[in-house]
Structure formats: structure tokens, C-alpha cells
Design a protein around this motif. Structure first.
Motif, PDB file in Angstrom:
ATOM      1  N   ARG A 292      -1.157  12.300  -0.379  1.00  0.00           N
ATOM      2  CA  ARG A 292      -2.074  11.973   0.883  1.00  0.00           C
ATOM      3  C   ARG A 292      -1.177  11.858   2.021  1.00  0.00           C
ATOM      4  O   ARG A 292      -0.606  10.554   2.466  1.00  0.00           O
ATOM      5  CB  ARG A 292      -2.498  10.796   0.321  1.00  0.00           C
ATOM      6  CG  ARG A 292      -3.538  10.481  -0.555  1.00  0.00           C
ATOM      7  CD  ARG A 292      -4.187   9.151  -1.077  1.00  0.00           C
ATOM      8  NE  ARG A 292      -4.973   8.721   0.160  1.00  0.00           N
ATOM      9  CZ  ARG A 292      -5.125   7.332  -0.217  1.00  0.00           C
ATOM     10  NH1 ARG A 292      -4.985   6.602  -0.977  1.00  0.00           N
ATOM     11  NH2 ARG A 292      -6.108   7.142   1.269  1.00  0.00           N
TER      12      ARG A 292
ATOM     13  N   ALA B 126      -1.299  12.104   5.394  1.00  0.00           N
ATOM     14  CA  ALA B 126      -1.778  11.802   7.248  1.00  0.00           C
ATOM     15  C   ALA B 126      -1.801   9.902   6.487  1.00  0.00           C
ATOM     16  O   ALA B 126      -1.568   9.211   7.671  1.00  0.00           O
ATOM     17  CB  ALA B 126      -3.505  12.005   7.164  1.00  0.00           C
ATOM     18  N   TRP B 127      -2.916   9.501   6.028  1.00  0.00           N
ATOM     19  CA  TRP B 127      -2.715   8.059   5.544  1.00  0.00           C
ATOM     20  C   TRP B 127      -0.935   7.533   5.363  1.00  0.00           C
ATOM     21  O   TRP B 127      -0.402   6.327   5.497  1.00  0.00           O
ATOM     22  CB  TRP B 127      -3.260   7.556   4.312  1.00  0.00           C
ATOM     23  CG  TRP B 127      -3.587   6.231   3.652  1.00  0.00           C
ATOM     24  CD1 TRP B 127      -3.210   5.735   2.998  1.00  0.00           C
ATOM     25  CD2 TRP B 127      -3.685   5.240   4.586  1.00  0.00           C
ATOM     26  NE1 TRP B 127      -3.196   4.901   2.786  1.00  0.00           N
ATOM     27  CE2 TRP B 127      -3.359   3.971   3.958  1.00  0.00           C
ATOM     28  CE3 TRP B 127      -3.855   5.200   5.705  1.00  0.00           C
ATOM     29  CZ2 TRP B 127      -4.196   3.139   4.823  1.00  0.00           C
ATOM     30  CZ3 TRP B 127      -4.707   4.065   6.230  1.00  0.00           C
ATOM     31  CH2 TRP B 127      -4.284   3.027   5.798  1.00  0.00           C
ATOM     32  N   ALA B 128      -0.028   8.181   4.075  1.00  0.00           N
ATOM     33  CA  ALA B 128       1.470   7.455   4.557  1.00  0.00           C
ATOM     34  C   ALA B 128       2.061   7.870   5.391  1.00  0.00           C
ATOM     35  O   ALA B 128       2.484   6.160   5.368  1.00  0.00           O
ATOM     36  CB  ALA B 128       2.213   8.589   3.251  1.00  0.00           C
TER      37      ALA B 128
ATOM     38  N   GLU C  49       0.664  -0.941   0.381  1.00  0.00           N
ATOM     39  CA  GLU C  49       0.231  -0.089  -0.010  1.00  0.00           C
ATOM     40  C   GLU C  49       0.526   1.175   0.179  1.00  0.00           C
ATOM     41  O   GLU C  49       0.661   2.382  -0.758  1.00  0.00           O
ATOM     42  CB  GLU C  49      -0.886  -0.043   1.156  1.00  0.00           C
ATOM     43  CG  GLU C  49      -1.615   2.092   1.013  1.00  0.00           C
ATOM     44  CD  GLU C  49      -2.932   1.215   0.296  1.00  0.00           C
ATOM     45  OE1 GLU C  49      -3.468   2.264   0.710  1.00  0.00           O
ATOM     46  OE2 GLU C  49      -3.021  -0.042  -0.441  1.00  0.00           O
TER      47      GLU C  49
ATOM     48  N   ALA D 142       0.812   7.351   8.024  1.00  0.00           N
ATOM     49  CA  ALA D 142       0.079   5.853   9.530  1.00  0.00           C
ATOM     50  C   ALA D 142       0.761   4.671   8.702  1.00  0.00           C
ATOM     51  O   ALA D 142       0.668   3.676   9.509  1.00  0.00           O
ATOM     52  CB  ALA D 142      -1.514   6.009   9.112  1.00  0.00           C
ATOM     53  N   LEU D 143       1.275   4.766   6.969  1.00  0.00           N
ATOM     54  CA  LEU D 143       1.267   3.262   7.168  1.00  0.00           C
ATOM     55  C   LEU D 143       2.383   3.274   7.439  1.00  0.00           C
ATOM     56  O   LEU D 143       3.186   2.221   7.830  1.00  0.00           O
ATOM     57  CB  LEU D 143       1.095   3.549   5.658  1.00  0.00           C
ATOM     58  CG  LEU D 143      -0.314   3.375   5.083  1.00  0.00           C
ATOM     59  CD1 LEU D 143       0.110   3.536   3.187  1.00  0.00           C
ATOM     60  CD2 LEU D 143      -0.832   2.242   5.336  1.00  0.00           C
TER      61      LEU D 143
ATOM     62  N   VAL E  82       1.515   4.579  -2.034  1.00  0.00           N
ATOM     63  CA  VAL E  82       0.937   5.671  -1.569  1.00  0.00           C
ATOM     64  C   VAL E  82       2.471   6.910  -1.906  1.00  0.00           C
ATOM     65  O   VAL E  82       1.457   7.613  -2.922  1.00  0.00           O
ATOM     66  CB  VAL E  82       0.276   6.012  -0.504  1.00  0.00           C
ATOM     67  CG1 VAL E  82      -0.383   7.100   0.779  1.00  0.00           C
ATOM     68  CG2 VAL E  82      -1.178   4.941  -0.480  1.00  0.00           C
TER      69      VAL E  82
END
Length: 337
Positions: free
Chosen positions: A227, A229-231, A32, A233-234, A36
């Protein structure tokens, strides 16, 4: 020789199994992150190491504040054997990054089969040559069952071939060699000084981070910020669960179980990935994959039981008889601190 680790054998097996389960989630998170962040395998490994190192350092400071007299310092752990720390860190960086590169070049199926399938073989040979660990008929059959189950599990699943299969296989073999070296060295470290497993893990990741930094700079270390925030978090999850937590458990477990046993128990990793595929991506198990899954679980359960039984047998065989204690002088015993 009995391990100097105070950790019970079955608990050591559990630690290795939990570490492998966490590793099994790392592949999906990394995939993912590729989409991302649009970064390469070296940069993903670098961010994984850097984040994991920060969390491990924080945990180390907490340990030192709560147990200032018993918790070892990082400086003392490194000074005790700097060569071991450097080799461990380099091996961690090599086998993780080489595996990600193998996935890119040879595809997920080929990379996983070659890396995890050849790992137990290399570890069994290495443990026999360097640690004098003997593998009996039951242990050999368990290793064969685990590897066979892995081959069926990955061979029966859908997978695509990468752009350069031969190069990818070379990366996978390099990854397996790095994994075998780290596992054997961790087992030896557990025998010699089982109490420093956590500190050794911290130092290993510090060395690995330094090794990966120049290559990550050449590849391009910064992820795409469309993105953020998502990166982020990952990256945080990748550094926390399958890195900081998993490797702490893994190296602690190596102080109580044989290297060959740990290598087969660690095959829980692809099983975890298969479960994620079913629950998250709605994949279906065919007969071949189901058979491989059963063989994998049988190998893990059999080795866990065999390890505990062998430890009990060792203690019974080593216990002096009452008449020997009464009528014969006890020989001097060599101990390791």
C-alpha cells in the motif's frame, strides 16, 4: 535571570502545548505505519527524521529568501556551538527511538508512564542543578499534579504488557533521560540565543538523521510497498505535523518558559492521544481516566497562569523607583546579545 527571548511567556506556553498536541497524534500514525509498512521503531524514527528534515530545510530556504539580513544561516548557527548541535541531535534520536522500543517491549501503558512520568522529575532536578531554576511550593504541587494525572490516565486505560517489561522500562528511562537533556539544552539555548531556535532545530534533525541511518540500515529501512500511497502519506504526516512543526514550536517556546513548566505542559501529549482514542477508536473514559485527565489539565492551566504571574512580578521588582533614578547613580548592567 530573565530570558533574552522576545517571545511572551504565555505565547511560549501555547507553543509548547501545540507541539505536545501534535506529538499526541504521532503515536497513532506510527502504530498504523507499523502495520502498513511492517518496519521497526528505528526505521520509523529514521523516516520521520528524514521527512521532517526535508520540510525544515525547505522552510529555512524560504526564511532566508524573505529575510536575508536577519535569518541566520545553518553554517553560522552550527559554528556558534557545534557541541550543542551534536548533543541535541543525538538526544532527539535517542529519546524518540528508545520510546518506540519501550512500547514494543513493555507495552504502551508502562512505556508512557515511565517515560513521561519520570521526565518532569529529571528535568526539575536538572534545571535546579544546571540552570538554577528554583521550584516553589506551587510549582512542585503542579508537577506532582501533572505526574499523578498522567499515572491515573495511563493506569486506568486498557493496556497490554510487552514481552520484556524490564528491558522496556530500561528503554523508557533512557528515553526520559534523552528528553530531559534536550529540554534543558533547549532552554539554555533559548536564554543565550533565542533567535536561532528554528535553525538549531534544523541542525538537530540533520544530526539525528545521520545518527539513525546506520541503525536503520541494519534493521531494514524500506517499508512494505503493498500500500505505497498510504504508507507515503503516513510518513509525510509524521514528518510534517508531529516533527517539523511541533519541534519548531517546542524549541521556540523553550526560550520563554522554564524547563520544568515546559515538561508539564508537554504532558498534553497523552491527553491528545486519549481524545483520539475516544473519537476515532470509540474508547470510553472510566472514572480513573477522567480524574487523571482533570489533574493533567489543572496542572497545565495552573502552570501557565503561574508563569505569567511570575514574569510580571519579576518586572515589578526589577523596575527602579523614581527617587532612586533621581538621587542615585544607576549601576552598570550586563546584557546578553
Amino acid at each position: 535571570m530573565q530570558s533574552s527571548s522576545a517571545l511572551p511567556v504565555r505565547q511560549g506556553v501555547l507553543y509548547v502545548a501545540l507541539a505536545a498536541t501534535a506529538w499526541g497524534t504521532g503515536g497513532a500514525v506510527a502504530a498504523e505505519l507499523y502495520d502498513v509498512g511492517e518496519i521497526g521503531p528505528i526505521s520509523v524514527s529514521f523516516w520521520r527524521f528524514l521527512t521532517g528534515l526535508g520540510l525544515l530545510l525547505a522552510a529555512h530556504l524560504v526564511r532566508r529568501s524573505r529575510r536575508p539580513k536577519t535569518a541566520l544561516s545553518l553554517r553560522a548557527t552550527f559554528a556558534a556551538n557545534p557541541q550543542r548541535a551534536l548533543i541535541t541531535g543525538f538526544g532527539l534520536a535517542v529519546y524518540q527511538t528508545a520510546y518506540f522500543a519501550s512500547v514494543q517491549q513493555a507495552g504502551l501503558t508502562v512505556a508512557t508512564v515511565v517515560t513521561l512520568g519520570s521526565g518532569p522529575v529529571l528535568i526539575t532536578v536538572g534545571a535546579r542543578l544546571t540552570l538554577d531554576e528554583r521550584t516553589g511550593v506551587a510549582g512542585t504541587a503542579a508537577v506532582a499534579s501533572g505526574v499523578s494525572g498522567l499515572v491515573l490516565l495511563m493506569g486506568g486505560a486498557d493496556g497490554s504488557t510487552g514481552p520484556a517489561p524490564l528491558l522496556g522500562i530500561g528503554y523508557a528511562l533512557l528515553s526520559a533521560a534523552g528528553y530531559a537533556g534536550v529540554t534543558l539544552l533547549g532552554r539554555f539555548s533559548g536564554r543565550e540565543n533565542g533567535g536561532s531556535a528554528f535553525e538549531s532545530t534544523v541542525i538537530g534533525f540533520a544530526v539525528g538523521t545521520v545518527c539513525l541511518l546506520p541503525m536503520a540500515l541494519l534493521e531494514g529501512p524500506l517499508p512494505d510497498m503493498e500500500r505505497p500511497a498510504w504508507a507515503l502519506a503516513l510518513i509525510l504526516y509524521l514528518g510534517a505535523a508531529p516533527t517539523a512543526l511541533a519541534y519548531t514550536l517546542f524549541f521556540a517556546g523553550l526560550g520563554a518558559v522554564r524547563a520544568t513548566t515546559a515538561s508539564v505542559v508537554a504532558l498534553v501529549e497523552p491527553l491528545t492521544a486519549a481524545v483520539i482514542g475516544i473519537l476515532v477508536f470509540d474508547e470510553r473514559l472510566n472514572a480513573i481516566v477522567l480524574t487523571g485527565t482533570v489533574l493533567l489539565l489543572l496542572a497545565v492551566l495552573f502552570l501557565a497562569a503561574d508563569e505569567g504571574g511570575g514574569q510580571v512580578a519579576f518586572r515589578r521588582a526589577s523596575a527602579p523607583r523614581a527617587d532612586q533614578d533621581q538621587h542615585q547613580p544607576r549601576p552598570a548592567m550586563l546584557t546578553k546579545d
